[in-house]
Design a protein around this motif. Sequence first.
Motif, PDB file in Angstrom:
ATOM      1  N   MET A   1     -18.552 -14.371  32.082  1.00  0.00           N
ATOM      2  CA  MET A   1     -18.111 -15.545  31.357  1.00  0.00           C
ATOM      3  C   MET A   1     -19.063 -16.710  31.648  1.00  0.00           C
ATOM      4  N   ARG A   2     -19.495 -17.376  30.598  1.00  0.00           N
ATOM      5  CA  ARG A   2     -20.419 -18.495  30.758  1.00  0.00           C
ATOM      6  C   ARG A   2     -19.700 -19.713  31.328  1.00  0.00           C
ATOM      7  N   ILE A   3     -20.498 -20.636  31.883  1.00  0.00           N
ATOM      8  CA  ILE A   3     -19.930 -21.844  32.491  1.00  0.00           C
ATOM      9  C   ILE A   3     -19.131 -22.640  31.466  1.00  0.00           C
ATOM     10  N   SER A   4     -19.646 -22.759  30.250  1.00  0.00           N
ATOM     11  CA  SER A   4     -18.936 -23.517  29.204  1.00  0.00           C
ATOM     12  C   SER A   4     -17.591 -22.866  28.877  1.00  0.00           C
ATOM     13  N   GLU A   5     -17.548 -21.530  28.886  1.00  0.00           N
ATOM     14  CA  GLU A   5     -16.292 -20.829  28.625  1.00  0.00           C
ATOM     15  C   GLU A   5     -15.300 -21.036  29.765  1.00  0.00           C
ATOM     16  N   LYS A   6     -15.804 -21.034  31.004  1.00  0.00           N
ATOM     17  CA  LYS A   6     -14.938 -21.287  32.161  1.00  0.00           C
ATOM     18  C   LYS A   6     -14.357 -22.687  32.103  1.00  0.00           C
ATOM     19  N   ARG A   7     -15.189 -23.654  31.720  1.00  0.00           N
ATOM     20  CA  ARG A   7     -14.704 -25.041  31.607  1.00  0.00           C
ATOM     21  C   ARG A   7     -13.623 -25.155  30.532  1.00  0.00           C
ATOM     22  N   ALA A   8     -13.858 -24.507  29.397  1.00  0.00           N
ATOM     23  CA  ALA A   8     -12.885 -24.544  28.305  1.00  0.00           C
ATOM     24  C   ALA A   8     -11.571 -23.895  28.729  1.00  0.00           C
ATOM     25  N   GLN A   9     -11.659 -22.777  29.442  1.00  0.00           N
ATOM     26  CA  GLN A   9     -10.460 -22.089  29.925  1.00  0.00           C
ATOM     27  C   GLN A   9      -9.707 -22.965  30.925  1.00  0.00           C
ATOM     28  N   LYS A  10     -10.450 -23.610  31.812  1.00  0.00           N
ATOM     29  CA  LYS A  10      -9.825 -24.489  32.799  1.00  0.00           C
ATOM     30  C   LYS A  10      -9.125 -25.663  32.110  1.00  0.00           C
ATOM     31  N   LYS A  11      -9.764 -26.216  31.079  1.00  0.00           N
ATOM     32  CA  LYS A  11      -9.182 -27.342  30.344  1.00  0.00           C
ATOM     33  C   LYS A  11      -7.930 -26.894  29.591  1.00  0.00           C
ATOM     34  N   ARG A  12      -7.981 -25.704  29.006  1.00  0.00           N
ATOM     35  CA  ARG A  12      -6.801 -25.172  28.310  1.00  0.00           C
ATOM     36  C   ARG A  12      -5.620 -25.048  29.276  1.00  0.00           C
ATOM     37  N   GLU A  13      -5.878 -24.532  30.477  1.00  0.00           N
ATOM     38  CA  GLU A  13      -4.800 -24.400  31.465  1.00  0.00           C
ATOM     39  C   GLU A  13      -4.273 -25.762  31.889  1.00  0.00           C
ATOM     40  N   GLU A  14      -5.160 -26.728  32.022  1.00  0.00           N
ATOM     41  CA  GLU A  14      -4.747 -28.091  32.374  1.00  0.00           C
ATOM     42  C   GLU A  14      -3.840 -28.656  31.284  1.00  0.00           C
ATOM     43  N   ILE A  15      -4.202 -28.433  30.033  1.00  0.00           N
ATOM     44  CA  ILE A  15      -3.383 -28.903  28.914  1.00  0.00           C
ATOM     45  C   ILE A  15      -2.034 -28.196  28.915  1.00  0.00           C
TER      46      ILE A  15
END
Length: 196
Positions: A1-15
């Motif tokens: 998983m790319r860094i941008s995908e990890k960031r997006a996943q982390k943001k989704r969980e935060e939301i």
Amino acid sequence: MRISEKRAQKKREEILKSALAIVNKKGYEGTTMEEIAAGLLMTKGSLYYYFKNKDDLIFQCHNFVLSKAVKEHEQCLQAESVESAEETLTKMIQIHMHYALHEKESFNLIIEPQKAYKAEYLEPVLQLRRHYAGLFDEIIERGVGSGEFTVQEPVIFRQFILGGLNWVQQWVKSRGRLAYDEITDLFVKYILKILK
């Protein structure tokens, strides 16, 4: 998983976590995209980068919570240290009660999903719900097979158990006479007594 995908996943969980807090406080109808965005210091438009609409967000919230509960039940069923079906069912009841009492609104959508979800989301919710119920079938059947439980209709008894556990949301009060742990202990005691 790319860094941008990890960031997006982390943001989704935060939301999702932020939305869950609002859903559990205000209910499905009282939750707005504006309020969720404000709680995260985001614009409402930014939420639509992660979720199609409110229905999608609420579905993902419910899926997030129910998937966590499913994982915990599966771990109980697979645990090598557990010696009996009774011990496993006890843990499963405790897990269910935790979610029913502490993730009330989001977990509550499992009871009547057809009222909360449109067709696009309904079947995945029902499928996960069937899997969840099947985990209780598995432990009851295991207990019948080992001679710990004596029920003749495991599926009907599972409906009895989950019906009672889910209904607790309708009458329990956070400042009631009994603490949540005491209520859970009573449920465990009476369910096990009936099973034997």
